[in-house]
Design a protein around this motif. Structure first.
Motif, PDB file in Angstrom:
ATOM      1  N   PRO A 134      -3.457 -16.815  -9.085  1.00  0.00           N
ATOM      2  CA  PRO A 134      -3.766 -16.548  -7.677  1.00  0.00           C
ATOM      3  C   PRO A 134      -5.223 -16.111  -7.514  1.00  0.00           C
ATOM      4  CG  PRO A 134      -1.698 -15.514  -8.310  1.00  0.00           C
ATOM      5  CD  PRO A 134      -2.339 -15.985  -9.576  1.00  0.00           C
ATOM      6  N   MET A 135      -5.736 -16.264  -6.308  1.00  0.00           N
ATOM      7  CA  MET A 135      -7.106 -15.867  -6.009  1.00  0.00           C
ATOM      8  C   MET A 135      -7.188 -14.363  -5.759  1.00  0.00           C
ATOM      9  SD  MET A 135     -10.241 -16.925  -5.596  1.00  0.00           S
ATOM     10  CE  MET A 135     -10.117 -18.699  -5.317  1.00  0.00           C
ATOM     11  N   ASN A 136      -8.193 -13.727  -6.356  1.00  0.00           N
ATOM     12  CA  ASN A 136      -8.535 -12.353  -6.003  1.00  0.00           C
ATOM     13  C   ASN A 136      -9.530 -12.427  -4.854  1.00  0.00           C
ATOM     14  OD1 ASN A 136      -9.824  -9.827  -5.789  1.00  0.00           O
ATOM     15  ND2 ASN A 136      -9.488  -9.367  -7.947  1.00  0.00           N
ATOM     16  N   TYR A 137      -9.107 -12.092  -3.662  1.00  0.00           N
ATOM     17  CA  TYR A 137      -9.960 -12.280  -2.481  1.00  0.00           C
ATOM     18  C   TYR A 137     -11.084 -11.255  -2.389  1.00  0.00           C
ATOM     19  CZ  TYR A 137      -6.697 -15.772  -0.869  1.00  0.00           C
ATOM     20  OH  TYR A 137      -5.939 -16.912  -0.783  1.00  0.00           O
ATOM     21  N   TYR A 138     -11.026 -10.214  -3.200  1.00  0.00           N
ATOM     22  CA  TYR A 138     -12.107  -9.232  -3.200  1.00  0.00           C
ATOM     23  C   TYR A 138     -13.283  -9.683  -4.068  1.00  0.00           C
ATOM     24  CZ  TYR A 138      -8.570  -6.243  -1.109  1.00  0.00           C
ATOM     25  OH  TYR A 138      -7.596  -5.733  -0.280  1.00  0.00           O
ATOM     26  N   THR A 139     -13.015 -10.590  -5.010  1.00  0.00           N
ATOM     27  CA  THR A 139     -14.077 -11.071  -5.899  1.00  0.00           C
ATOM     28  C   THR A 139     -14.236 -12.586  -5.850  1.00  0.00           C
ATOM     29  OG1 THR A 139     -12.566 -11.304  -7.785  1.00  0.00           O
ATOM     30  CG2 THR A 139     -13.666  -9.170  -7.493  1.00  0.00           C
ATOM     31  N   GLY A 248     -10.779  -9.930   7.772  1.00  0.00           N
ATOM     32  CA  GLY A 248     -12.130  -9.410   7.962  1.00  0.00           C
ATOM     33  C   GLY A 248     -12.511  -8.283   7.018  1.00  0.00           C
ATOM     34  N   PHE A 249     -11.610  -7.322   6.814  1.00  0.00           N
ATOM     35  CA  PHE A 249     -11.936  -6.190   5.944  1.00  0.00           C
ATOM     36  C   PHE A 249     -12.058  -6.652   4.492  1.00  0.00           C
ATOM     37  CE2 PHE A 249     -10.702  -2.551   3.246  1.00  0.00           C
ATOM     38  CZ  PHE A 249     -11.731  -1.686   3.593  1.00  0.00           C
ATOM     39  N   THR A 250     -11.201  -7.577   4.096  1.00  0.00           N
ATOM     40  CA  THR A 250     -11.274  -8.107   2.732  1.00  0.00           C
ATOM     41  C   THR A 250     -12.600  -8.830   2.521  1.00  0.00           C
ATOM     42  OG1 THR A 250      -8.872  -8.371   2.674  1.00  0.00           O
ATOM     43  CG2 THR A 250     -10.145  -9.603   1.040  1.00  0.00           C
ATOM     44  N   PHE A 251     -13.032  -9.575   3.539  1.00  0.00           N
ATOM     45  CA  PHE A 251     -14.313 -10.261   3.436  1.00  0.00           C
ATOM     46  C   PHE A 251     -15.456  -9.252   3.307  1.00  0.00           C
ATOM     47  CE2 PHE A 251     -18.010 -12.254   5.670  1.00  0.00           C
ATOM     48  CZ  PHE A 251     -18.335 -13.150   4.663  1.00  0.00           C
ATOM     49  N   CYS A 255     -18.126  -9.026   0.258  1.00  0.00           N
ATOM     50  CA  CYS A 255     -19.584  -9.043   0.432  1.00  0.00           C
ATOM     51  C   CYS A 255     -20.239  -7.891  -0.330  1.00  0.00           C
ATOM     52  CB  CYS A 255     -19.936  -8.973   1.915  1.00  0.00           C
ATOM     53  SG  CYS A 255     -19.564 -10.476   2.834  1.00  0.00           S
ATOM     54  N   CYS A 256     -19.620  -6.723  -0.278  1.00  0.00           N
ATOM     55  CA  CYS A 256     -20.155  -5.583  -1.033  1.00  0.00           C
ATOM     56  C   CYS A 256     -20.187  -5.902  -2.523  1.00  0.00           C
ATOM     57  CB  CYS A 256     -19.310  -4.335  -0.768  1.00  0.00           C
ATOM     58  SG  CYS A 256     -19.388  -3.725   0.935  1.00  0.00           S
ATOM     59  N   TYR A 257     -19.099  -6.447  -3.007  1.00  0.00           N
ATOM     60  CA  TYR A 257     -19.029  -6.825  -4.425  1.00  0.00           C
ATOM     61  C   TYR A 257     -20.077  -7.892  -4.750  1.00  0.00           C
ATOM     62  CZ  TYR A 257     -17.454  -9.647  -8.382  1.00  0.00           C
ATOM     63  OH  TYR A 257     -17.404 -10.379  -9.535  1.00  0.00           O
ATOM     64  N   VAL A 263     -25.209 -11.075  -7.083  1.00  0.00           N
ATOM     65  CA  VAL A 263     -26.609 -11.409  -6.810  1.00  0.00           C
ATOM     66  C   VAL A 263     -27.535 -10.915  -7.921  1.00  0.00           C
ATOM     67  CG1 VAL A 263     -28.551 -11.025  -5.245  1.00  0.00           C
ATOM     68  CG2 VAL A 263     -26.296 -11.611  -4.314  1.00  0.00           C
ATOM     69  N   PRO A 264     -27.523  -9.639  -8.281  1.00  0.00           N
ATOM     70  CA  PRO A 264     -28.424  -9.220  -9.365  1.00  0.00           C
ATOM     71  C   PRO A 264     -28.111  -9.881 -10.700  1.00  0.00           C
ATOM     72  CG  PRO A 264     -26.959  -7.422  -8.710  1.00  0.00           C
ATOM     73  CD  PRO A 264     -26.810  -8.487  -7.687  1.00  0.00           C
ATOM     74  N   ARG A 265     -26.830 -10.090 -10.991  1.00  0.00           N
ATOM     75  CA  ARG A 265     -26.471 -10.737 -12.253  1.00  0.00           C
ATOM     76  C   ARG A 265     -27.017 -12.158 -12.328  1.00  0.00           C
ATOM     77  NH1 ARG A 265     -20.569 -12.246 -12.317  1.00  0.00           N
ATOM     78  NH2 ARG A 265     -21.489 -14.025 -11.216  1.00  0.00           N
TER      79      ARG A 265
END
Length: 305
Positions: A134-139, A248-251, A255-257, A263-265
């Motif tokens: 399954p997809m982890n929607y936070y990452t 929306g909150f999951t998105f 974005c924070c993650y 991005v830096p990685r």
């Protein structure tokens, strides 16, 4: 015996496509098939030559490269079968493949879309796909189960419901297609089959894998292992998939993650590998989302041949 429409898309790979067509001649245990080949804006138009060489096959020419989803959607428009089997042109089939997947569909009306086991063509016995987690929607992360392992039958018991079908080979029930709609063409490359599976699931169907059915995949023939095209669409569409399918909150958490970790990685990796040309491509894949809605048909990438 219900008809199966086999759809494949060619883009500047005539020999690869002909290899597939030759392998399809081995599908002799299920005769009620039609084969549809979409030439998706290739530099050289081989359609007339193919029509003479393979008169029993339907060939369709698009003057524009419409991407993976667009090319398949064109082919779907010509399909008349109760089941539609979408396969990459860089695959080669096994004799029992189509009949086995049809048997699954006929025996379980809940199946909306199904994929077979996939082996790497150039690495005999090596798994590429036995289903998806399954997809982890936070990452925006999931995994292809068993990928890069030697196939010893260790995952064959997993046949049945899976996270997602694999875009290299997926059979869809026409009724599920009519309820869920075509693939979203603004993905162009990557994640479109995952998005399609989400919509098929929301339409009330299940996503399955049959590990008794097998296809071989010449991975990376189409795009290459590392390219600006792949970097752009993999990153842009990773974000797009979450925008379209997560609350929306999951998105927001995603974005924070993404900005704190991905991005830096990625930037450090590009610099370490001296892939400096990928940096503006990566940043462009992110900035697209600040100026475009999720259903925008602006790809944000200039397509060249």
């Amino acid at each position: 015996m219900k008809k199966v429409s086999i759809v494949t898309v060619n883009f500047n790979q005539p020999q690869v496509t002909e290899d597939l067509l030759r392998s399809l001649q081995e599908v002799n245990n299920y005769p009620n098939v039609e084969i549809i080949v979409v030439d998706n804006g290739s530099t050289v138009n081989h359609v007339r030559d193919w029509q003479r060489k393979y008169p029993e096959i339907i060939f369709v020419r698009s003057e524009k490269n419409t991407g993976f989803a667009g090319g398949n959607n064109i082919g779907i428009g010509y399909a008349t079968g109760e089941y539609l089997f979408l396969i990459n042109n860089d695959t080669e089939v096994t004799a029992e493949l189509v009949g086995r997947l049809v048997l699954d569909m006929e025996s379980n009306c809940k199946i909306g879309i199904i994929s077979p086991k996939i082996h790497y063509f150039d690495h005999p016995g090596m798994l590429q796909y036995t289903g998806y987690t399954p997809m982890n929607y936070y990452t925006a992360r999931n995994a292809s189960i068993g990928q890069f392992e030697q196939d010893k039958g260790q995952y064959d018991s997993l046949s049945g419901v899976t996270g997602y079908a694999h875009g290299a080979a997926m059979m869809i029930r026409r009724e599920a297609l009519e309820k869920a709609g075509m693939m979203s063409e603004n993905y162009f490359l990557y994640y479109e089959e995952l998005d399609w599976c989400e919509r098929i699931r929301k339409a009330g169907y299940e996503i399955h894998v049959d590990l008794n059915a097998l296809i071989y995949h010449k991975e990376s023939v189409s795009v290459g292992k590392r390219s600006a095209l792949k970097e752009y669409f993999m990153n842009r569409n990773r974000i797009l998939f979450i925008r379209k399918n997560a609350p929306g909150f999951t998105f927001f958490i995603f974005c924070c993650y993404f900005f704190a970790t991905v991005v830096p990685r990625n930037l450090l990796q590009y610099m370490k590998n001296r892939e400096f040309s990928f940096i503006p491509v990566f940043l462009k894949s992110i900035s697209w989302h600040f100026t475009n809605k999720p259903d925008s048909d602006n790809l944000g990438y200039r397509m060249t041949r």
